[in-house]
Design a protein around this motif. Structure first.
Motif, PDB file in Angstrom:
ATOM      1  N   TYR A   1       0.870  -1.165   0.079  1.00 41.18           N
ATOM      2  CA  TYR A   1      -0.081  -0.110   0.005  1.00 41.18           C
ATOM      3  C   TYR A   1       0.998   1.050  -0.021  1.00 41.18           C
ATOM      4  O   TYR A   1       0.487   2.098  -0.765  1.00 41.18           O
ATOM      5  N   VAL A   2       1.972   1.319   0.807  1.00 44.53           N
ATOM      6  CA  VAL A   2       2.901   2.312   0.696  1.00 44.53           C
ATOM      7  C   VAL A   2       3.371   2.643  -0.490  1.00 44.53           C
ATOM      8  O   VAL A   2       3.679   3.737  -1.141  1.00 44.53           O
ATOM      9  N   SER A   3       3.798   1.587  -1.314  1.00 39.34           N
ATOM     10  CA  SER A   3       4.374   1.703  -2.757  1.00 39.34           C
ATOM     11  C   SER A   3       3.147   2.310  -3.689  1.00 39.34           C
ATOM     12  O   SER A   3       3.458   3.032  -4.654  1.00 39.34           O
ATOM     13  N   GLN A   4       2.002   1.873  -3.389  1.00 41.98           N
ATOM     14  CA  GLN A   4       0.964   2.524  -4.161  1.00 41.98           C
ATOM     15  C   GLN A   4       0.767   3.982  -4.077  1.00 41.98           C
ATOM     16  O   GLN A   4       0.748   4.542  -4.902  1.00 41.98           O
ATOM     17  N   ILE A   5       1.108   4.333  -2.727  1.00 42.21           N
ATOM     18  CA  ILE A   5       0.806   5.743  -2.259  1.00 42.21           C
ATOM     19  C   ILE A   5       1.918   6.513  -2.985  1.00 42.21           C
ATOM     20  O   ILE A   5       1.904   7.591  -3.434  1.00 42.21           O
ATOM     21  N   GLN A   6       3.225   5.978  -2.887  1.00 45.40           N
ATOM     22  CA  GLN A   6       4.465   6.739  -3.373  1.00 45.40           C
ATOM     23  C   GLN A   6       4.347   6.741  -4.957  1.00 45.40           C
ATOM     24  O   GLN A   6       4.912   7.635  -5.260  1.00 45.40           O
ATOM     25  N   ALA A   7       3.613   6.118  -5.655  1.00 43.15           N
ATOM     26  CA  ALA A   7       3.557   6.059  -7.043  1.00 43.15           C
ATOM     27  C   ALA A   7       2.510   7.150  -7.369  1.00 43.15           C
ATOM     28  O   ALA A   7       2.577   7.292  -8.650  1.00 43.15           O
ATOM     29  N   VAL A   8       1.773   7.604  -6.711  1.00 43.13           N
ATOM     30  CA  VAL A   8       0.758   8.832  -6.875  1.00 43.13           C
ATOM     31  C   VAL A   8       1.560  10.169  -7.462  1.00 43.13           C
ATOM     32  O   VAL A   8       2.417  10.585  -6.756  1.00 43.13           O
ATOM     33  N   ASP A   9       1.019  10.613  -8.518  1.00 38.97           N
ATOM     34  CA  ASP A   9       1.801  12.099  -9.053  1.00 38.97           C
ATOM     35  C   ASP A   9       1.198  13.176  -8.345  1.00 38.97           C
ATOM     36  O   ASP A   9      -0.049  13.378  -8.504  1.00 38.97           O
ATOM     37  N   VAL A  10       2.207  13.656  -7.459  1.00 39.61           N
ATOM     38  CA  VAL A  10       1.505  15.000  -6.706  1.00 39.61           C
ATOM     39  C   VAL A  10       2.502  16.210  -6.929  1.00 39.61           C
ATOM     40  O   VAL A  10       2.545  16.994  -6.102  1.00 39.61           O
ATOM     41  N   THR A  11       2.859  16.094  -8.195  1.00 34.93           N
ATOM     42  CA  THR A  11       3.668  17.442  -8.741  1.00 34.93           C
ATOM     43  C   THR A  11       2.854  18.772  -8.513  1.00 34.93           C
ATOM     44  O   THR A  11       3.286  19.885  -8.299  1.00 34.93           O
ATOM     45  N   ASP A  12       1.352  18.783  -9.011  1.00 36.09           N
ATOM     46  CA  ASP A  12       0.508  19.862  -8.728  1.00 36.09           C
ATOM     47  C   ASP A  12      -0.062  20.152  -7.509  1.00 36.09           C
ATOM     48  O   ASP A  12      -1.024  20.865  -7.294  1.00 36.09           O
ATOM     49  N   VAL A  13       0.314  19.234  -6.478  1.00 34.14           N
ATOM     50  CA  VAL A  13      -0.096  19.361  -5.287  1.00 34.14           C
ATOM     51  C   VAL A  13       0.621  20.178  -4.245  1.00 34.14           C
ATOM     52  O   VAL A  13       1.656  19.642  -4.108  1.00 34.14           O
ATOM     53  N   SER A  14       0.118  21.210  -3.515  1.00 40.37           N
ATOM     54  CA  SER A  14       0.954  21.996  -2.520  1.00 40.37           C
ATOM     55  C   SER A  14       1.089  21.068  -1.361  1.00 40.37           C
ATOM     56  O   SER A  14       0.033  20.764  -0.886  1.00 40.37           O
ATOM     57  N   PRO A  15       2.268  21.130  -0.812  1.00 42.84           N
ATOM     58  CA  PRO A  15       2.272  20.714   0.347  1.00 42.84           C
ATOM     59  C   PRO A  15       1.547  21.324   1.528  1.00 42.84           C
ATOM     60  O   PRO A  15       1.690  22.481   1.897  1.00 42.84           O
ATOM     61  N   THR A  16       1.142  20.461   2.499  1.00 43.29           N
ATOM     62  CA  THR A  16       0.535  21.011   3.787  1.00 43.29           C
ATOM     63  C   THR A  16       0.977  20.110   4.943  1.00 43.29           C
ATOM     64  O   THR A  16       1.022  19.003   4.740  1.00 43.29           O
ATOM     65  N   GLY A  17       1.270  20.712   5.989  1.00 46.13           N
ATOM     66  CA  GLY A  17       1.771  20.029   7.267  1.00 46.13           C
ATOM     67  C   GLY A  17       0.391  19.559   8.083  1.00 46.13           C
ATOM     68  O   GLY A  17       0.510  18.591   8.673  1.00 46.13           O
ATOM     69  N   ASN A  18      -0.421  20.474   7.978  1.00 50.80           N
ATOM     70  CA  ASN A  18      -1.983  20.062   8.575  1.00 50.80           C
ATOM     71  C   ASN A  18      -3.021  20.952   7.744  1.00 50.80           C
ATOM     72  O   ASN A  18      -2.660  22.024   7.668  1.00 50.80           O
TER      73      ASN A  18
END
Length: 99
Positions: A38-55
């Motif tokens: 499951y962690v591998s599946q999550i790591q494969a998601v493209d998040v290039t256009d997602v701004s980081p949020t801590g909370n």
């Protein structure tokens, strides 16, 4: 293909000082392998256009203000300890044990 072997689970259990049966090692190996998948599946998601949020929620400080208060002296703290040496709590060493 399995991402974690039975031997790796047994080694991790030994490092964590867990006494596991063979059945438990097999069971945990399967569960940990599923988690890593499951962690591998999550790591494969493209998040290039997602701004980081801590909370995603608004941060609110819920702590009380610091107030200086009287505390125990070193001798008072060590008075109730089972063992003390050189002004410190004395505890048995466990990190240097033979394997």
């Amino acid at each position: 293909m399995s991402q974690i072997s039975r031997d790796e689970v047994a080694r991790l259990a030994k490092l964590a000082r867990l006494a596991l049966t063979d059945h438990e090692v097999d069971n945990f190996a399967g569960q940990l392998d599923a988690i890593l998948g499951y962690v591998s599946q999550i790591q494969a998601v493209d998040v290039t256009d997602v701004s980081p949020t801590g909370n995603p929620l608004k941060s609110v400080n819920v702590t009380r203000p610091d107030v200086v208060e009287a505390c125990l002296t070193q001798d008072e703290a060590l008075a109730e300890a089972p063992a003390a040496a050189e002004g410190r709590f004395a505890v048995p060493q466990i990190l240097g044990e033979a394997e």
